[in-house]
Design a protein around this motif. Structure first.
Motif, PDB file in Angstrom:
ATOM      1  N   PHE A 124       5.101  -0.764 -12.269  1.00 61.23           N
ATOM      2  CA  PHE A 124       6.505  -2.210 -11.944  1.00 61.23           C
ATOM      3  C   PHE A 124       6.424  -3.169 -12.733  1.00 61.23           C
ATOM      4  CE2 PHE A 124       4.803  -0.124  -7.681  1.00 61.23           C
ATOM      5  CZ  PHE A 124       6.432  -0.010  -7.049  1.00 61.23           C
ATOM      6  N   ASP A 125       5.419  -2.565 -13.918  1.00 59.69           N
ATOM      7  CA  ASP A 125       5.383  -3.753 -14.722  1.00 59.69           C
ATOM      8  C   ASP A 125       6.065  -2.910 -16.516  1.00 59.69           C
ATOM      9  OD1 ASP A 125       3.344  -1.886 -15.197  1.00 59.69           O
ATOM     10  OD2 ASP A 125       2.134  -3.450 -15.922  1.00 59.69           O
ATOM     11  N   SER A 126       6.728  -1.506 -15.799  1.00 57.23           N
ATOM     12  CA  SER A 126       7.117  -0.884 -17.224  1.00 57.23           C
ATOM     13  C   SER A 126       8.309  -1.132 -17.387  1.00 57.23           C
ATOM     14  CB  SER A 126       6.539   0.128 -17.091  1.00 57.23           C
ATOM     15  OG  SER A 126       7.459   1.325 -18.358  1.00 57.23           O
ATOM     16  N   GLU A 181       0.200  -1.328  -0.166  1.00 57.48           N
ATOM     17  CA  GLU A 181      -0.241  -0.102  -0.163  1.00 57.48           C
ATOM     18  C   GLU A 181       0.891   1.374  -0.098  1.00 57.48           C
ATOM     19  OE1 GLU A 181      -2.366  -0.269   2.648  1.00 57.48           O
ATOM     20  OE2 GLU A 181      -3.017  -2.708   2.733  1.00 57.48           O
ATOM     21  N   TYR A 182       2.044   1.237   0.490  1.00 52.86           N
ATOM     22  CA  TYR A 182       2.810   2.632   0.830  1.00 52.86           C
ATOM     23  C   TYR A 182       3.185   2.608  -0.487  1.00 52.86           C
ATOM     24  CZ  TYR A 182       6.954   4.947   2.161  1.00 52.86           C
ATOM     25  OH  TYR A 182       7.897   5.719   2.109  1.00 52.86           O
ATOM     26  N   VAL A 183       4.049   1.574  -1.222  1.00 51.88           N
ATOM     27  CA  VAL A 183       4.965   1.943  -2.438  1.00 51.88           C
ATOM     28  C   VAL A 183       4.086   2.072  -3.198  1.00 51.88           C
ATOM     29  CG1 VAL A 183       6.699   0.415  -1.555  1.00 51.88           C
ATOM     30  CG2 VAL A 183       4.954  -0.255  -3.078  1.00 51.88           C
ATOM     31  N   ARG A 184       2.938   1.775  -3.495  1.00 48.23           N
ATOM     32  CA  ARG A 184       1.957   1.978  -4.461  1.00 48.23           C
ATOM     33  C   ARG A 184       1.006   3.535  -4.254  1.00 48.23           C
ATOM     34  NH1 ARG A 184       0.777  -3.283  -4.152  1.00 48.23           N
ATOM     35  NH2 ARG A 184      -0.798  -3.237  -2.811  1.00 48.23           N
ATOM     36  N   THR A 185       1.246   4.211  -2.901  1.00 46.44           N
ATOM     37  CA  THR A 185       0.354   4.958  -2.804  1.00 46.44           C
ATOM     38  C   THR A 185       1.440   6.802  -3.025  1.00 46.44           C
ATOM     39  OG1 THR A 185      -1.258   4.717  -1.554  1.00 46.44           O
ATOM     40  CG2 THR A 185      -0.277   6.707  -1.206  1.00 46.44           C
ATOM     41  N   LYS A 186       2.991   6.482  -2.433  1.00 49.52           N
ATOM     42  CA  LYS A 186       4.025   7.537  -2.762  1.00 49.52           C
ATOM     43  C   LYS A 186       4.346   7.157  -4.309  1.00 49.52           C
ATOM     44  CE  LYS A 186       8.331   8.212  -0.710  1.00 49.52           C
ATOM     45  NZ  LYS A 186       9.216   8.350  -0.144  1.00 49.52           N
ATOM     46  N   TYR A 187       5.060   5.737  -4.644  1.00 45.97           N
ATOM     47  CA  TYR A 187       5.575   6.041  -5.758  1.00 45.97           C
ATOM     48  C   TYR A 187       4.557   5.477  -7.387  1.00 45.97           C
ATOM     49  CZ  TYR A 187       9.263   5.535  -2.998  1.00 45.97           C
ATOM     50  OH  TYR A 187      10.093   5.329  -1.681  1.00 45.97           O
ATOM     51  N   ILE A 188       3.172   5.597  -6.882  1.00 47.25           N
ATOM     52  CA  ILE A 188       3.127   5.487  -8.514  1.00 47.25           C
ATOM     53  C   ILE A 188       1.635   6.061  -8.232  1.00 47.25           C
ATOM     54  CG2 ILE A 188       1.025   3.354  -9.517  1.00 47.25           C
ATOM     55  CD1 ILE A 188       4.090   2.356  -9.335  1.00 47.25           C
ATOM     56  N   ASP A 189       1.081   6.176  -7.057  1.00 52.12           N
ATOM     57  CA  ASP A 189      -0.180   7.399  -7.155  1.00 52.12           C
ATOM     58  C   ASP A 189       0.133   9.217  -6.941  1.00 52.12           C
ATOM     59  OD1 ASP A 189      -1.773   5.037  -7.975  1.00 52.12           O
ATOM     60  OD2 ASP A 189      -2.114   4.617  -5.632  1.00 52.12           O
ATOM     61  N   LYS A 190       1.762   8.947  -5.900  1.00 52.70           N
ATOM     62  CA  LYS A 190       2.367  10.079  -6.191  1.00 52.70           C
ATOM     63  C   LYS A 190       1.010  10.563  -5.082  1.00 52.70           C
ATOM     64  CE  LYS A 190       5.395  10.023  -9.898  1.00 52.70           C
ATOM     65  NZ  LYS A 190       5.618  10.761 -10.933  1.00 52.70           N
ATOM     66  N   LYS A 191       0.840  10.027  -3.952  1.00 54.31           N
ATOM     67  CA  LYS A 191      -0.102  10.921  -3.399  1.00 54.31           C
ATOM     68  C   LYS A 191       0.987  10.699  -1.954  1.00 54.31           C
ATOM     69  CE  LYS A 191      -4.263   9.477  -4.906  1.00 54.31           C
ATOM     70  NZ  LYS A 191      -5.866   8.959  -5.001  1.00 54.31           N
ATOM     71  N   PRO A 239      15.015  -1.339  -4.250  1.00 49.96           N
ATOM     72  CA  PRO A 239      14.089  -0.696  -5.785  1.00 49.96           C
ATOM     73  C   PRO A 239      15.174  -1.254  -6.609  1.00 49.96           C
ATOM     74  CG  PRO A 239      15.440   1.064  -4.434  1.00 49.96           C
ATOM     75  CD  PRO A 239      14.840  -0.020  -3.979  1.00 49.96           C
ATOM     76  N   VAL A 240      14.380  -1.794  -7.475  1.00 48.90           N
ATOM     77  CA  VAL A 240      15.243  -1.875  -9.277  1.00 48.90           C
ATOM     78  C   VAL A 240      14.411  -1.211  -9.955  1.00 48.90           C
ATOM     79  CG1 VAL A 240      14.389  -4.076 -10.765  1.00 48.90           C
ATOM     80  CG2 VAL A 240      14.619  -4.594  -8.402  1.00 48.90           C
ATOM     81  N   PHE A 241      15.144  -0.408 -10.668  1.00 48.99           N
ATOM     82  CA  PHE A 241      15.133   0.236 -12.347  1.00 48.99           C
ATOM     83  C   PHE A 241      15.121  -0.294 -13.182  1.00 48.99           C
ATOM     84  CE2 PHE A 241      17.012   3.533  -8.558  1.00 48.99           C
ATOM     85  CZ  PHE A 241      15.479   4.421  -8.397  1.00 48.99           C
ATOM     86  N   GLN A 242      14.193  -0.651 -14.001  1.00 47.17           N
ATOM     87  CA  GLN A 242      14.043  -1.495 -14.149  1.00 47.17           C
ATOM     88  C   GLN A 242      14.177  -0.821 -16.367  1.00 47.17           C
ATOM     89  OE1 GLN A 242      11.784  -5.074 -16.602  1.00 47.17           O
ATOM     90  NE2 GLN A 242      10.584  -4.346 -15.002  1.00 47.17           N
ATOM     91  N   GLY A 243      14.929  -0.618 -16.928  1.00 40.02           N
ATOM     92  CA  GLY A 243      15.509  -0.394 -18.446  1.00 40.02           C
ATOM     93  C   GLY A 243      15.352  -1.623 -19.519  1.00 40.02           C
ATOM     94  N   TYR A 244      15.330  -0.972 -20.958  1.00 41.73           N
ATOM     95  CA  TYR A 244      14.890  -2.061 -21.667  1.00 41.73           C
ATOM     96  C   TYR A 244      16.585  -1.218 -22.679  1.00 41.73           C
ATOM     97  CZ  TYR A 244      13.836  -2.433 -26.511  1.00 41.73           C
ATOM     98  OH  TYR A 244      13.805  -3.372 -27.467  1.00 41.73           O
ATOM     99  N   ILE A 267       7.425  -9.718  -8.866  1.00 37.77           N
ATOM    100  CA  ILE A 267       8.694  -9.765  -7.842  1.00 37.77           C
ATOM    101  C   ILE A 267       9.591  -7.958  -7.722  1.00 37.77           C
ATOM    102  CG2 ILE A 267      11.137 -10.080  -8.534  1.00 37.77           C
ATOM    103  CD1 ILE A 267       9.977 -12.863  -9.525  1.00 37.77           C
ATOM    104  N   ASN A 268       8.912  -7.175  -8.767  1.00 36.12           N
ATOM    105  CA  ASN A 268       9.372  -5.729  -8.745  1.00 36.12           C
ATOM    106  C   ASN A 268       9.412  -4.761  -7.887  1.00 36.12           C
ATOM    107  OD1 ASN A 268      10.525  -4.026  -9.750  1.00 36.12           O
ATOM    108  ND2 ASN A 268       9.752  -3.204 -11.104  1.00 36.12           N
ATOM    109  N   GLU A 269       7.648  -5.288  -7.629  1.00 35.78           N
ATOM    110  CA  GLU A 269       6.836  -4.366  -6.257  1.00 35.78           C
ATOM    111  C   GLU A 269       7.287  -5.351  -5.026  1.00 35.78           C
ATOM    112  OE1 GLU A 269       2.499  -3.091  -4.859  1.00 35.78           O
ATOM    113  OE2 GLU A 269       2.469  -4.739  -6.957  1.00 35.78           O
ATOM    114  N   PHE A 270       7.902  -6.963  -5.326  1.00 37.16           N
ATOM    115  CA  PHE A 270       7.602  -7.199  -3.913  1.00 37.16           C
ATOM    116  C   PHE A 270       9.654  -6.105  -3.978  1.00 37.16           C
ATOM    117  CE2 PHE A 270      10.410 -10.197  -1.612  1.00 37.16           C
ATOM    118  CZ  PHE A 270       9.722 -10.883  -1.236  1.00 37.16           C
ATOM    119  N   MET A 271      10.435  -5.967  -4.340  1.00 38.61           N
ATOM    120  CA  MET A 271      11.600  -5.159  -4.517  1.00 38.61           C
ATOM    121  C   MET A 271      11.663  -4.169  -3.561  1.00 38.61           C
ATOM    122  SD  MET A 271      14.114  -8.102  -4.376  1.00 38.61           S
ATOM    123  CE  MET A 271      15.787  -7.272  -4.702  1.00 38.61           C
ATOM    124  N   TRP A 272      10.819  -3.627  -4.008  1.00 36.40           N
ATOM    125  CA  TRP A 272      10.831  -1.535  -3.300  1.00 36.40           C
ATOM    126  C   TRP A 272      10.081  -1.455  -2.104  1.00 36.40           C
ATOM    127  CZ3 TRP A 272      10.613   2.954  -6.113  1.00 36.40           C
ATOM    128  CH2 TRP A 272      11.726   3.684  -6.872  1.00 36.40           C
TER     129      TRP A 272
END
Length: 618
Positions: free
Chosen positions: A397-399, A311-321, A373-378, A363-368
């Motif tokens: 987390f899926d991008s 809940e914390y990482v989604r609120t802070k990093y995804i929703d930015k609330k 944190p895992v910074f995924q790149g391409y 797994i990415n969200e789990f690490m955060w």
């Protein structure tokens, strides 16, 4: 540091040798103990080698091959080759003599560095096929065959003879002569889709990729410690975990090998690492397995902490609330639970960079949540490699993130991702036809199917050539299904087949430790592991696990039959690339009879002994 204000990587190392002179640059295991070189010491070793290369006739533009695993010698060779005005041609340490000979001959390398006697003997076995090789240089001391002599890197460097002022001046003039458009390396692709191609990359390609990548991350200070375990022969580690680290004044420690990464993490206590998804899958599996074996209280505590953390990482990093009270709850569980988990990996990790293949969202969200944190790149070898990257401010987390500075992206009509940017290769060495096929109106065709959302985040679906089109006309990307299968605690590796077939089938390998625990719990009697995987209770176990995963998919995406292989996929077995990606064509070739049987046998499960296959070990 503005990397693009410099003309070359060796030029920056020269400045760092003064700026960070007494600071540790590289650590490596010697006689069971980690030892180090400072920036000043490393630069001096580089100049000594450049002097030696000049004395044996290596000139500007010559190709010099490096056949070695990650170690100090690799780094000295690479920078020494560049400082001599030459071009580094890396060869994967896992390559056979025949594979190495192809790279050596195609690149026209006359000097080859080898790490060990084993690598030397690979070349000795193909001596007659590499007639243009004039000199073998070893990182370790031994006497080569009289018909194929080898010198040590220290001998070539004349390490006991300090540089004269004249020699130093001459080599540094060579460094001053290097420009952005000079070739730094030719990296050969794995050849899993055909004959290996030599990717031509320049100083400017790498400098842009390092500069823009670090800019995307918000900058990189000079106080990081990188643990390097991916092969430097691969462009991901070479750029993100090696050049970027050294150019910004950070510390690199070389892992002993991929199998000892966890152990070396505790020893080195890194703050940053570059990896492929397989490491995170193992971390995820190891932690959950440890939790499973703990007391009910600790088990419940951990899962509740995960819930709050999610809940914390989604609120802070995804929703930015604002996180409010949730932030206090997370800090409590971080101190009580997550910090103890991080300590098992050295306790100082600030971030990972992940590439090579899409990382599973869970797994990415789990690490955060854990605070690692895992910074995924391409990217591709052809793009030096990164063209997109997530960051602390822009994460899904899926991008695989958003484009780097000056990178242009577009999607072709069939969804293929196409790229323009200053990190794109010059072309393939001595292969104009392949170069022309890879570009379309100046755009690099990646071969990957992707989507780009309204916010600019890029999502990789799968390799274009690996998309499955069933006999019923359904288009299926196998990677997401394989990722879901690998998330199961009893499954180590998974590969899905079904192109032009009526349904999907899979080959699975078991997680050995967990299967052994299951056997103990169920009191299964067996003589060896081959007998264990053929046990009826094991068949029932894996049938149930696959069926549970099938429930989340529509019928055409479900696995109808599968085979369980008693041996995990490996580089040595020919099923994985050196960066741990599945070699689909090789696996299908190796297990062709088994795959065919999955389509002709009426049983829903086929568990087999690997010796029944006709495929040879690669």
């Amino acid at each position: 540091m503005d990397l693009l204000s410099y003309q070359s990587i060796p030029a920056i190392l020269r400045e760092n040798a003064v700026k960070f002179g007494d600071k540790t640059a590289i650590s490596f295991k010697k006689n069971g103990v980690y030892t180090s070189l400072t920036y000043a010491q490393f630069y001096e070793r580089v100049l000594l080698l450049a002097r030696g290369l000049g004395k044996v006739g290596v000139q500007r533009g010559d190709k010099v091959a490096v056949f070695s695993e990650n170690r100090l010698g690799w780094a000295i060779s690479d920078f020494g080759i560049q400082s001599a005005g030459a071009i580094t041609v890396p060869i994967y340490a896992t390559n056979t003599g025949k594979q190495a000979a192809y790279v050596i001959n195609h690149s026209e390398a006359k000097v080859v560095f080898v790490s060990t006697k084993a690598q030397y003997e690979k070349l000795l076995s193909v001596r007659d096929t590499i007639p243009n090789v004039e000199l073998i240089v070893s990182y370790e001391r031994y006497i080569g065959d009289r018909t194929f002599p080898a010198f040590t890197q220290n001998q070539l460097s004349e390490i006991e003879a300090p540089l004269t002022a004249e020699e130093r001046n001459r080599i540094e003039q060579q460094i001053d002569a290097i420009r952005h458009d000079d070739i730094i390396t030719i990296i050969y692709t794995s050849g899993t889709t055909g004959v290996p191609k030599g990717v031509i990359l320049t100083q400017g390609n790498f400098l842009c990729d390092c500069d823009y990548g670090m800019r995307q991350l918000g900058g990189l200070g000079s106080n990081e410690t990188f643990l390097s375990f991916l092969p430097l022969s691969h462009v991901l580690e070479r750029t993100a975990g090696y050049y970027a680290a050294l150019l910004s004044g950070n510390h690199i420690a070389f892992a002993e090998d991929a199998k000892k990464v966890m152990e070396n993490m505790v020893e080195i206590r890194p703050t940053a690492m570059v990896s492929v998804p397989r490491l995170f899958e193992k971390i995820h599996s190891r932690i959950l397995d440890s939790v499973h074996q703990s007391s009910p209280f600790k088990r419940n505590l951990f899962h509740y902490a995960l819930k709050i953390g999610g809940e914390y990482v989604r609120t802070k990093y995804i929703d930015k609330k604002p996180v409010g009270l949730l932030g206090l709850q997370y800090r409590f569980f971080d101190r009580l639970v997550f910090s103890k988990v991080r300590n098992r990996f050295g306790g100082r990790l600030r971030f990972f960079i992940s590439g090579g293949a899409p990382l599973d969202k869970t797994i990415n969200e789990f690490m955060w949540i854990l605070g690692m944190p895992v910074f995924q790149g391409y990217g591709l070898t052809e793009t030096s490699p990164a063209v997109t990257l997530c960051s602390i401010d822009d994460i899904r987390f899926d991008s695989v993130g958003k484009p780097l500075h000056k990178v242009e992206l577009k999607l072709a009509a069939d969804g293929e991702l196409m790229i323009k940017g200053p990190m794109v290769m010059q072309g393939y060495y001595k292969n104009e036809e392949a170069t022309k096929e890879t570009f379309e109106d100046g755009w690099l065709k990646t071969g990957d199917i992707a989507t780009i959302d309204a916010d600019g985040f890029v999502y990789i679906i799968d390799r274009k050539k690996e998309l499955i089109v069933t006999a019923g006309g359904k288009n299926i990307a196998p990677q997401p299904i394989e990722n879901d299968l690998r998330l199961d605690k009893y499954i180590s590796q998974a590969i899905v087949f079904g192109d032009r077939r009526p349904y999907l089938v899979a080959i699975l390998t078991p997680d050995i430790e967990r299967l052994l625990d299951f056997a103990k719990e169920k009191k299964i009697q067996y003589l060896d592991f081959d007998e264990l995987v053929n046990n009826d209770k094991v068949k029932q176990l894996f049938s149930a696990r696959v069926e549970a995963i099938n429930k989340q998919y529509p019928p055409y995406k479900t696995i109808k039959h599968f085979a369980l292989v008693a041996r995990d996929f490996s580089i040595e077995g020919g099923e994985l690339t050196p960066t741990l990606k599945l070699k689909r064509k090789e696996i299908l070739k190796k297990y062709a009879d088994i795959v065919e049987e999955l389509y002709t046998k009426n049983e829903s499960v086929l568990v087999f002994h690997p010796k029944s296959t006709h495929g040879e070990e690669q």
